[in-house]
Design an enzyme around this catalytic site. Sequence first.
Site, PDB file in Angstrom:
ATOM      1  N   SER A 136     -49.945 -14.749  24.015  1.00 60.79           N
ATOM      2  CA  SER A 136     -50.498 -13.528  23.426  1.00 60.79           C
ATOM      3  C   SER A 136     -51.986 -13.687  23.138  1.00 60.79           C
ATOM      4  O   SER A 136     -52.674 -12.704  22.902  1.00 60.79           O
ATOM      5  CB  SER A 136     -49.748 -13.153  22.151  1.00 60.79           C
ATOM      6  OG  SER A 136     -49.734 -14.225  21.265  1.00 60.79           O
ATOM      7  N   HIS A 157     -46.540 -10.214  28.940  1.00 63.99           N
ATOM      8  CA  HIS A 157     -46.663 -10.292  27.483  1.00 63.99           C
ATOM      9  C   HIS A 157     -45.674  -9.347  26.812  1.00 63.99           C
ATOM     10  O   HIS A 157     -45.864  -8.125  26.789  1.00 63.99           O
ATOM     11  CB  HIS A 157     -48.108  -9.958  27.060  1.00 63.99           C
ATOM     12  CG  HIS A 157     -48.325 -10.084  25.590  1.00 63.99           C
ATOM     13  ND1 HIS A 157     -49.002  -9.144  24.863  1.00 63.99           N
ATOM     14  CD2 HIS A 157     -47.931 -11.034  24.709  1.00 63.99           C
ATOM     15  CE1 HIS A 157     -49.026  -9.522  23.584  1.00 63.99           C
ATOM     16  NE2 HIS A 157     -48.382 -10.659  23.471  1.00 63.99           N
ATOM     17  N   GLU A 169     -46.688  -5.849  28.567  1.00 67.85           N
ATOM     18  CA  GLU A 169     -48.031  -5.843  29.163  1.00 67.85           C
ATOM     19  C   GLU A 169     -48.018  -6.797  30.359  1.00 67.85           C
ATOM     20  O   GLU A 169     -47.722  -7.982  30.210  1.00 67.85           O
ATOM     21  CB  GLU A 169     -49.079  -6.305  28.141  1.00 67.85           C
ATOM     22  CG  GLU A 169     -49.341  -5.280  27.054  1.00 67.85           C
ATOM     23  CD  GLU A 169     -50.418  -5.726  26.061  1.00 67.85           C
ATOM     24  OE1 GLU A 169     -51.174  -4.853  25.593  1.00 67.85           O
ATOM     25  OE2 GLU A 169     -50.513  -6.928  25.741  1.00 67.85           O
ATOM     26  N   ASN A 207     -53.082  -6.064  21.142  1.00 66.43           N
ATOM     27  CA  ASN A 207     -53.663  -6.882  20.067  1.00 66.43           C
ATOM     28  C   ASN A 207     -55.168  -6.666  19.915  1.00 66.43           C
ATOM     29  O   ASN A 207     -55.709  -6.794  18.818  1.00 66.43           O
ATOM     30  CB  ASN A 207     -53.349  -8.364  20.280  1.00 66.43           C
ATOM     31  CG  ASN A 207     -51.904  -8.667  19.925  1.00 66.43           C
ATOM     32  OD1 ASN A 207     -51.261  -7.894  19.202  1.00 66.43           O
ATOM     33  ND2 ASN A 207     -51.383  -9.760  20.440  1.00 66.43           N
TER      34      ASN A 207
HETATM   35  P1  NAI Z   1     -41.296 -20.541  19.039  1.00 71.27           P
HETATM   36  O1  NAI Z   1     -41.915 -21.668  18.300  1.00 71.27           O
HETATM   37  O2  NAI Z   1     -40.235 -19.727  18.390  1.00 71.27           O
HETATM   38  O3  NAI Z   1     -40.675 -21.114  20.401  1.00 71.27           O
HETATM   39  C1  NAI Z   1     -41.337 -22.010  21.247  1.00 71.27           C
HETATM   40  C2  NAI Z   1     -40.289 -22.941  21.837  1.00 71.27           C
HETATM   41  O4  NAI Z   1     -40.867 -23.697  22.905  1.00 71.27           O
HETATM   42  C3  NAI Z   1     -39.733 -23.965  20.833  1.00 71.27           C
HETATM   43  O5  NAI Z   1     -38.328 -23.811  20.775  1.00 71.27           O
HETATM   44  C4  NAI Z   1     -40.122 -25.323  21.426  1.00 71.27           C
HETATM   45  O6  NAI Z   1     -39.129 -26.321  21.238  1.00 71.27           O
HETATM   46  C5  NAI Z   1     -40.293 -24.998  22.894  1.00 71.27           C
HETATM   47  N1  NAI Z   1     -41.205 -25.855  23.637  1.00 71.27           N
HETATM   48  C6  NAI Z   1     -42.407 -26.321  23.259  1.00 71.27           C
HETATM   49  N2  NAI Z   1     -42.959 -27.048  24.246  1.00 71.27           N
HETATM   50  C7  NAI Z   1     -42.083 -27.033  25.280  1.00 71.27           C
HETATM   51  C8  NAI Z   1     -42.076 -27.604  26.596  1.00 71.27           C
HETATM   52  N3  NAI Z   1     -43.088 -28.315  27.046  1.00 71.27           N
HETATM   53  N4  NAI Z   1     -40.989 -27.376  27.378  1.00 71.27           N
HETATM   54  C9  NAI Z   1     -39.944 -26.637  26.942  1.00 71.27           C
HETATM   55  N5  NAI Z   1     -39.905 -26.073  25.709  1.00 71.27           N
HETATM   56  C10 NAI Z   1     -40.949 -26.278  24.902  1.00 71.27           C
HETATM   57  O7  NAI Z   1     -42.500 -19.625  19.549  1.00 71.27           O
HETATM   58  P2  NAI Z   1     -42.505 -18.075  19.969  1.00 71.27           P
HETATM   59  O8  NAI Z   1     -42.869 -17.238  18.814  1.00 71.27           O
HETATM   60  O9  NAI Z   1     -41.262 -17.785  20.719  1.00 71.27           O
HETATM   61  O10 NAI Z   1     -43.763 -18.032  20.955  1.00 71.27           O
HETATM   62  C11 NAI Z   1     -43.717 -18.551  22.272  1.00 71.27           C
HETATM   63  C12 NAI Z   1     -44.867 -17.984  23.089  1.00 71.27           C
HETATM   64  O11 NAI Z   1     -44.810 -16.563  23.086  1.00 71.27           O
HETATM   65  C13 NAI Z   1     -46.260 -18.350  22.598  1.00 71.27           C
HETATM   66  O12 NAI Z   1     -47.106 -18.515  23.703  1.00 71.27           O
HETATM   67  C14 NAI Z   1     -46.684 -17.112  21.808  1.00 71.27           C
HETATM   68  O13 NAI Z   1     -48.063 -16.921  21.746  1.00 71.27           O
HETATM   69  C15 NAI Z   1     -46.058 -16.022  22.662  1.00 71.27           C
HETATM   70  N6  NAI Z   1     -45.823 -14.753  21.956  1.00 71.27           N
HETATM   71  C16 NAI Z   1     -45.312 -14.757  20.676  1.00 71.27           C
HETATM   72  C17 NAI Z   1     -45.093 -13.554  20.011  1.00 71.27           C
HETATM   73  C18 NAI Z   1     -44.517 -13.544  18.628  1.00 71.27           C
HETATM   74  O14 NAI Z   1     -44.531 -12.477  17.999  1.00 71.27           O
HETATM   75  N7  NAI Z   1     -44.015 -14.665  18.107  1.00 71.27           N
HETATM   76  C19 NAI Z   1     -45.406 -12.255  20.659  1.00 71.27           C
HETATM   77  C20 NAI Z   1     -45.848 -12.372  22.016  1.00 71.27           C
HETATM   78  C21 NAI Z   1     -46.074 -13.584  22.613  1.00 71.27           C
END
Ligand code: NAI
Length: 301
Positions: A136, A157, A169, A207
């Site tokens: 994001s 996104h 997006e 955003n």
């Molecule tokens: P989260 O922390 O809930 O999940 C991330 C997951 O990725 C964790 O379970 C972690 O164990 C895993 N992980 C980390 N490195 C890894 C790897 N090398 N291989 C496999 N798994 C791995 O984070 P969330 O909120 O789901 O965000 C994930 C992505 O989505 C980020 O790039 C964030 O910017 C993007 N995003 C988040 C939004 C939100 O509202 N939280 C909205 C839109 C995009």
Amino acid sequence: VLTRKFSISTSQNAIKTVTVIGGGLMGSGIAQVTAQAGQTVTIVDLEPEILNKAQKSIQANLGRVAKKLYKDDPGKIEGFVKESLDRIKISTKVEDSVNSDLIIEAIVEKLDIKQELFNKLDKLAPEHTILATNTSSISVNAIGSGIKRKDKFGGLHFFNPVPVMRLLEVIKSDHISEDTYQTMMEWGKSVGKTCITCKDTPGFVVNRLLAPYSAEALRMYERGDATKEDIDIGLKLGAGFPMGPFELADYTGLDTNKFVLQVMHEMTKHPVFEPIPLLDKMVAEGKLGIKTGEGWYKYKK
Ligand code: NAI
């Protein structure tokens, strides 16, 4: 027939199998909407417990979706949930999970870790596989800078919560092909989203516009120009917003709010994204919104 064999299909069914890397908040939501739409999906995470948690939350969410979908035909609920769940596989190994038409990355928001993952995926995935990031706040082009298949790479996104929010997006990386772009747009539609497109520009569309608006709301409150309650009511009743800026910040998390402002400031240098002392204070005190029981408002835990 011969030429067809070598042309890339842009039909609605171009994507039949998807891999989602990262099974957290976003990844599990993306996997859910994919399975619901009838496609096979593999969720990859480093942590087996996260994968178990993802499966449980998807099952519960699918139950809710099915109840709404089949309110006049409850006999179909169980089948829908079971069939959708059966389409979801889990794995802790990226190497064993790259055999898909589309791979979506939803891991931790760190440039070097994402780059390392995409370089690996580029080497391991079949030639036709499209690679996409759900970032994001990081430049999509920077994430894919080390890969060779730059024509088969872009941003998808999603918004939180993925099964509920209707927008997707689709971010055009600098070298994305028209074919890849069209396939991504069609795939977005196939999982029930309305797709909009923009270039790889800081904050993309939503955003970029939401961050200055929420920053200015916080500054108004900080200066004592109006109460937070009145600002929220003002935007809801005067501008048709479903939530006011303080309610929305509590929902998404004040830490996320602060992080988005910080990243936008680094990328654009625009003064509207400068740090807001009151927000920094709230975050330092651990008042992060609904998830901690208190943010701009108080919540029952
Ligand atoms: P989260 O922390 O809930 O999940 C991330 C997951 O990725 C964790 O379970 C972690 O164990 C895993 N992980 C980390 N490195 C890894 C790897 N090398 N291989 C496999 N798994 C791995 O984070 P969330 O909120 O789901 O965000 C994930 C992505 O989505 C980020 O790039 C964030 O910017 C993007 N995003 C988040 C939004 C939100 O509202 N939280 C909205 C839109 C995009």
